[in-house]
Design an enzyme around this catalytic site. Structure first.
Site, PDB file in Angstrom:
ATOM      1  N   TYR A 131       0.843  -1.203   0.000  1.00 15.10           N
ATOM      2  CA  TYR A 131       0.000   0.000   0.000  1.00 15.10           C
ATOM      3  C   TYR A 131       0.877   1.252   0.000  1.00 15.10           C
ATOM      4  O   TYR A 131       0.619   2.225  -0.717  1.00 15.10           O
ATOM      5  CB  TYR A 131      -0.927  -0.007   1.228  1.00 15.10           C
ATOM      6  CG  TYR A 131      -1.660   1.296   1.427  1.00 15.10           C
ATOM      7  CD1 TYR A 131      -2.690   1.684   0.563  1.00 15.10           C
ATOM      8  CD2 TYR A 131      -1.307   2.150   2.465  1.00 15.10           C
ATOM      9  CE1 TYR A 131      -3.338   2.896   0.740  1.00 15.10           C
ATOM     10  CE2 TYR A 131      -1.959   3.366   2.645  1.00 15.10           C
ATOM     11  CZ  TYR A 131      -2.967   3.734   1.776  1.00 15.10           C
ATOM     12  OH  TYR A 131      -3.607   4.937   1.942  1.00 15.10           O
ATOM     13  N   SER A 175      -2.516  14.020   7.000  1.00 16.62           N
ATOM     14  CA  SER A 175      -3.591  13.638   6.075  1.00 16.62           C
ATOM     15  C   SER A 175      -4.951  13.618   6.783  1.00 16.62           C
ATOM     16  O   SER A 175      -5.040  13.261   7.960  1.00 16.62           O
ATOM     17  CB  SER A 175      -3.294  12.242   5.525  1.00 16.62           C
ATOM     18  OG  SER A 175      -4.454  11.673   4.955  1.00 16.62           O
ATOM     19  N   GLN A 216      -3.912  18.429   5.626  1.00 18.36           N
ATOM     20  CA  GLN A 216      -4.373  18.135   4.257  1.00 18.36           C
ATOM     21  C   GLN A 216      -5.845  17.787   4.294  1.00 18.36           C
ATOM     22  O   GLN A 216      -6.277  16.906   5.049  1.00 18.36           O
ATOM     23  CB  GLN A 216      -3.563  16.961   3.679  1.00 18.36           C
ATOM     24  CG  GLN A 216      -4.033  16.486   2.316  1.00 18.36           C
ATOM     25  CD  GLN A 216      -5.063  15.387   2.400  1.00 18.36           C
ATOM     26  OE1 GLN A 216      -4.973  14.514   3.269  1.00 18.36           O
ATOM     27  NE2 GLN A 216      -6.059  15.416   1.528  1.00 18.36           N
ATOM     28  N   TYR A 255      -9.328  16.590   2.309  1.00 13.95           N
ATOM     29  CA  TYR A 255     -10.120  16.107   1.177  1.00 13.95           C
ATOM     30  C   TYR A 255     -11.488  16.731   1.325  1.00 13.95           C
ATOM     31  O   TYR A 255     -12.043  16.760   2.436  1.00 13.95           O
ATOM     32  CB  TYR A 255     -10.258  14.580   1.213  1.00 13.95           C
ATOM     33  CG  TYR A 255      -9.039  13.826   0.722  1.00 13.95           C
ATOM     34  CD1 TYR A 255      -8.529  14.048  -0.555  1.00 13.95           C
ATOM     35  CD2 TYR A 255      -8.410  12.884   1.524  1.00 13.95           C
ATOM     36  CE1 TYR A 255      -7.419  13.343  -1.010  1.00 13.95           C
ATOM     37  CE2 TYR A 255      -7.295  12.177   1.078  1.00 13.95           C
ATOM     38  CZ  TYR A 255      -6.813  12.425  -0.194  1.00 13.95           C
ATOM     39  OH  TYR A 255      -5.715  11.730  -0.643  1.00 13.95           O
ATOM     40  N   THR A 295      -6.290  18.809  -1.214  1.00 13.14           N
ATOM     41  CA  THR A 295      -5.872  17.870  -2.265  1.00 13.14           C
ATOM     42  C   THR A 295      -6.955  17.771  -3.326  1.00 13.14           C
ATOM     43  O   THR A 295      -8.117  17.497  -3.023  1.00 13.14           O
ATOM     44  CB  THR A 295      -5.570  16.484  -1.663  1.00 13.14           C
ATOM     45  OG1 THR A 295      -4.451  16.623  -0.788  1.00 13.14           O
ATOM     46  CG2 THR A 295      -5.235  15.466  -2.735  1.00 13.14           C
ATOM     47  N   ARG A 318      -4.984   0.691  -7.719  1.00 14.14           N
ATOM     48  CA  ARG A 318      -3.602   0.250  -7.502  1.00 14.14           C
ATOM     49  C   ARG A 318      -3.592  -1.271  -7.520  1.00 14.14           C
ATOM     50  O   ARG A 318      -4.196  -1.910  -6.660  1.00 14.14           O
ATOM     51  CB  ARG A 318      -3.088   0.799  -6.179  1.00 14.14           C
ATOM     52  CG  ARG A 318      -3.057   2.329  -6.217  1.00 14.14           C
ATOM     53  CD  ARG A 318      -3.344   2.990  -4.900  1.00 14.14           C
ATOM     54  NE  ARG A 318      -3.687   4.414  -5.103  1.00 14.14           N
ATOM     55  CZ  ARG A 318      -4.186   5.199  -4.153  1.00 14.14           C
ATOM     56  NH1 ARG A 318      -4.411   4.729  -2.953  1.00 14.14           N
ATOM     57  NH2 ARG A 318      -4.477   6.444  -4.425  1.00 14.14           N
ATOM     58  N   LYS A 378      -2.977  21.083  -3.494  1.00 17.73           N
ATOM     59  CA  LYS A 378      -2.058  19.964  -3.722  1.00 17.73           C
ATOM     60  C   LYS A 378      -2.582  19.077  -4.842  1.00 17.73           C
ATOM     61  O   LYS A 378      -3.733  18.612  -4.786  1.00 17.73           O
ATOM     62  CB  LYS A 378      -1.929  19.131  -2.438  1.00 17.73           C
ATOM     63  CG  LYS A 378      -1.056  17.899  -2.586  1.00 17.73           C
ATOM     64  CD  LYS A 378      -0.796  17.250  -1.240  1.00 17.73           C
ATOM     65  CE  LYS A 378       0.115  16.051  -1.360  1.00 17.73           C
ATOM     66  NZ  LYS A 378      -0.517  14.877  -1.951  1.00 17.73           N
ATOM     67  N   HIS A 424       0.302  12.881  -6.884  1.00 21.27           N
ATOM     68  CA  HIS A 424      -0.065  11.995  -5.787  1.00 21.27           C
ATOM     69  C   HIS A 424       0.910  10.817  -5.708  1.00 21.27           C
ATOM     70  O   HIS A 424       0.542   9.685  -5.383  1.00 21.27           O
ATOM     71  CB  HIS A 424      -1.499  11.485  -5.973  1.00 21.27           C
ATOM     72  CG  HIS A 424      -2.270  11.328  -4.690  1.00 21.27           C
ATOM     73  ND1 HIS A 424      -3.161  12.271  -4.249  1.00 21.27           N
ATOM     74  CD2 HIS A 424      -2.288  10.341  -3.759  1.00 21.27           C
ATOM     75  CE1 HIS A 424      -3.701  11.848  -3.103  1.00 21.27           C
ATOM     76  NE2 HIS A 424      -3.183  10.688  -2.790  1.00 21.27           N
ATOM     77  N   ARG A 462       0.043   7.638  -7.752  1.00 23.71           N
ATOM     78  CA  ARG A 462      -0.992   6.743  -7.217  1.00 23.71           C
ATOM     79  C   ARG A 462      -2.355   7.008  -7.826  1.00 23.71           C
ATOM     80  O   ARG A 462      -3.329   6.341  -7.498  1.00 23.71           O
ATOM     81  CB  ARG A 462      -1.092   6.906  -5.696  1.00 23.71           C
ATOM     82  CG  ARG A 462       0.175   6.524  -4.983  1.00 23.71           C
ATOM     83  CD  ARG A 462       0.175   6.994  -3.550  1.00 23.71           C
ATOM     84  NE  ARG A 462      -0.719   6.258  -2.679  1.00 23.71           N
ATOM     85  CZ  ARG A 462      -0.445   5.061  -2.166  1.00 23.71           C
ATOM     86  NH1 ARG A 462       0.689   4.464  -2.458  1.00 23.71           N
ATOM     87  NH2 ARG A 462      -1.293   4.457  -1.370  1.00 23.71           N
TER      88      ARG A 462
HETATM   89  C1  LIG Z   1       0.663   5.407   1.167  1.00 23.83           C
HETATM   90  C2  LIG Z   1       0.372   6.794   0.679  1.00 23.83           C
HETATM   91  C3  LIG Z   1      -0.751   7.454   1.150  1.00 23.83           C
HETATM   92  C4  LIG Z   1      -1.014   8.753   0.723  1.00 23.83           C
HETATM   93  N1  LIG Z   1      -2.095   9.422   1.246  1.00 23.83           N
HETATM   94  C5  LIG Z   1      -2.314  10.703   0.891  1.00 23.83           C
HETATM   95  C6  LIG Z   1      -3.368  11.434   1.486  1.00 23.83           C
HETATM   96  O1  LIG Z   1      -4.072  10.947   2.364  1.00 23.83           O
HETATM   97  N2  LIG Z   1      -3.575  12.717   1.053  1.00 23.83           N
HETATM   98  C7  LIG Z   1      -2.796  13.293   0.091  1.00 23.83           C
HETATM   99  O2  LIG Z   1      -3.012  14.448  -0.268  1.00 23.83           O
HETATM  100  N3  LIG Z   1      -1.777  12.612  -0.470  1.00 23.83           N
HETATM  101  C8  LIG Z   1      -1.503  11.348  -0.090  1.00 23.83           C
HETATM  102  N4  LIG Z   1      -0.456  10.674  -0.642  1.00 23.83           N
HETATM  103  C9  LIG Z   1       0.409  11.346  -1.618  1.00 23.83           C
HETATM  104  C10 LIG Z   1       1.575  12.046  -0.916  1.00 23.83           C
HETATM  105  O3  LIG Z   1       1.110  13.147  -0.170  1.00 23.83           O
HETATM  106  C11 LIG Z   1       2.609  12.575  -1.905  1.00 23.83           C
HETATM  107  O4  LIG Z   1       1.977  13.372  -2.869  1.00 23.83           O
HETATM  108  C12 LIG Z   1       3.401  11.467  -2.591  1.00 23.83           C
HETATM  109  O5  LIG Z   1       3.661  10.400  -1.714  1.00 23.83           O
HETATM  110  C13 LIG Z   1       4.719  12.051  -3.105  1.00 23.83           C
HETATM  111  O6  LIG Z   1       5.473  11.088  -3.765  1.00 23.83           O
HETATM  112  P1  LIG Z   1       6.685  10.300  -3.090  1.00 23.83           P
HETATM  113  O7  LIG Z   1       6.077   9.230  -2.256  1.00 23.83           O
HETATM  114  O8  LIG Z   1       7.440   9.765  -4.275  1.00 23.83           O
HETATM  115  O9  LIG Z   1       7.506  11.270  -2.268  1.00 23.83           O
HETATM  116  C14 LIG Z   1      -0.153   9.389  -0.210  1.00 23.83           C
HETATM  117  C15 LIG Z   1       0.981   8.712  -0.659  1.00 23.83           C
HETATM  118  C16 LIG Z   1       1.258   7.442  -0.211  1.00 23.83           C
HETATM  119  C17 LIG Z   1       2.520   6.768  -0.686  1.00 23.83           C
END
Ligand SMILES: Cc1cc2nc3c(=O)[nH]c(=O)nc-3n(C[C@H](O)[C@H](O)[C@H](O)COP(=O)(O)O)c2cc1C
Length: 392
Positions: free
Chosen positions: A29, A111, A132, A134, A160, A169, A260, A284, A287
């Site tokens: 995850y 988050s 952050q 939503y 976001t 995913r 974001k 993101h 993702r």
């Molecule tokens: C497991 C996971 C959960 C995430 N959950 C959120 C989230 O709840 N809200 C959000 O804005 N971004 C979320 N993101 C995105 C991150 O804020 C960020 O944009 C991203 O991880 C940046 O890329 P990097 O992992 O290569 O540094 C998540 C990323 C991951 C890996």
């Protein structure tokens, strides 16, 4: 050949530690991206492609890595990106991250979908805390969340916008994290995970309870497991959100507002028109929409349009202090990291995260010296080799 890491030095080392410690479904995850993970790989690769420009004989004996962002003095132009369910990766993971980031002197962004509530996280440490958001269909809940963030001392609200719907995913599907597999599959997976990962099971699985999502718990009925909460979140994040909603958020929040998840120069111009204080260039972490460009490759085009009118941040693929320097050279005021901080915290606890942040600091400072700059305000395209610096 397997190697024994006595002292983790890099993001890759902490990633390996996290992989060993976490149950497979949680590591996947954290580590995975949408669909074939093309954008996830691109994010990292496009940083690697940028070449730094080595300079010499410039008296780099005194250097400052500090910067100011949204009124706060930072040790390093870096912030921790919001990562949902971090409290499943490490014991009370969000509170721990806030403690370490505050001690080190950089912002932590919590988050919406966190185990620790904003109240618990705020109380755990000091320093700049961002929240952050939503956009939730129930605007009453949304307004309440914003009010709670404000009352907890949050300084920056990050909305976001790149998740009106959730990107599939594959790893999560295979692990029955998202859809597929019923409660029996989940129970069996839970029991096997506990047995195979006793360190995580004792410290986080049992010791880190309760595993509810603290921010949204007051608004969710009949939910007790993280899976119940995730299902609620998937159904409650509002896909109808549009530019008009920014005015509503502004009416609820009078502090710095950051968007974001912008990847298009046109959207960045629109965001500035809407009066946001900052933009996080982001996909993101690969993702959401697999196949889009890397964040770092879009940053210069966005900077060309809005630089100087709003603060610019970038995340996705930042894996070293050199990458922080490259991000600033391409137009960012600061960089952010998502997975790297969670790898370190999950793999080696708060000491691990602090060491990782110190490593980023050291790499950034050395890279400044070897590209001939002594102050973050001097960082520009000149620290990049022209062959790679123009259009990553
Ligand atoms: C497991 C996971 C959960 C995430 N959950 C959120 C989230 O709840 N809200 C959000 O804005 N971004 C979320 N993101 C995105 C991150 O804020 C960020 O944009 C991203 O991880 C940046 O890329 P990097 O992992 O290569 O540094 C998540 C990323 C991951 C890996």
């Amino acid at each position: 050949m397997p190697t024994l890491t006595l002292a983790p030095a890099s993001v890759a080392d902490y990633r390996r530690l996290a992989e060993r410690r976490l149950p497979r479904f949680l590591f996947d995850y954290l580590d995975g991206g949408a669909y074939a993970e093309v954008t996830l790989a691109r994010n990292v690769r496009d940083f690697e492609r940028l070449e730094l420009h080595q300079r010499i004989l410039r008296d780099v004996s005194a250097r400052s890595t500090a910067t100011t962002l949204f009124g706060a003095e930072l040790t390093l132009p870096l912030a921790l990106s919001p990562v949902g369910l971090s409290g499943m990766m490490a014991r009370r993971g969000e509170a721990a991250a806030r403690r370490v980031a505050g001690f080190f002197g950089i912002p932590y962004c919590l988050s919406t979908l966190s185990v620790c509530s904003v109240e618990e996280t705020a109380a755990a440490g000091s320093g700049p805390l961002w929240f952050q958001l939503y956009m939730i269909r129930d605007r009453g809940a949304c307004a309440d969340l914003i009010a709670r963030a404000k009352a907890s001392g949050v300084t920056v609200l990050a909305l976001t916008v790149d998740l009106p719907v959730v990107g599939t995913r594959y790893r999560d599907v295979r692990n029955t994290m998202s859809g597929g597999g019923g409660s029996w599959a989940r129970l069996r997976r839970g029991l096997i995970s506990y047995a195979l990962h006793p360190g995580w099971a004792l410290e986080v699985g049992l010791g880190g309870r309760p595993h509810i999502l603290g921010n949204i718990a007051p608004y969710v009925k009949n939910a007790s497991t993280p899976a119940d909460f995730s299902a609620w979140a998937n159904a409650s994040i509002d896909p109808s959100i549009s530019w008009a909603d920014l005015a509503w958020i502004r009416s609820q929040w009078d502090g710095p507002l950051v968007i974001k998840g912008i990847l298009s120069p046109e959207d960045a111009v629109e965001a500035v028109k809407s009066g946001v204080d900052g933009i996080i260039v982001s996909n993101h972490g690969g993702r959401q929409l697999d196949g889009v460009a890397s964040s770092i490759s879009m940053l210069p085009r966005i900077a060309d349009k809005v630089s100087g009118q709003t603060k610019l941040l970038v995340d996705g693929g930042v894996r070293s202090g050199q990458d922080i320097l490259k991000a600033m050279a391409m137009g960012a005021d600061a960089a952010m990291v998502g997975r790297p901080w969670v790898y370190a915290l999950a793999g080696a606890g708060e000491a691990g995260l602090l060491n990782q942040l110190k490593a980023f600091h050291g790499e950034f400072s050395v890279s400044m010296a070897l590209t001939g700059v002594t102050d973050t305000r001097q960082i520009g395209r000149s620290v990049l080799d022209l062959r790679s610096g123009g259009d990553a």
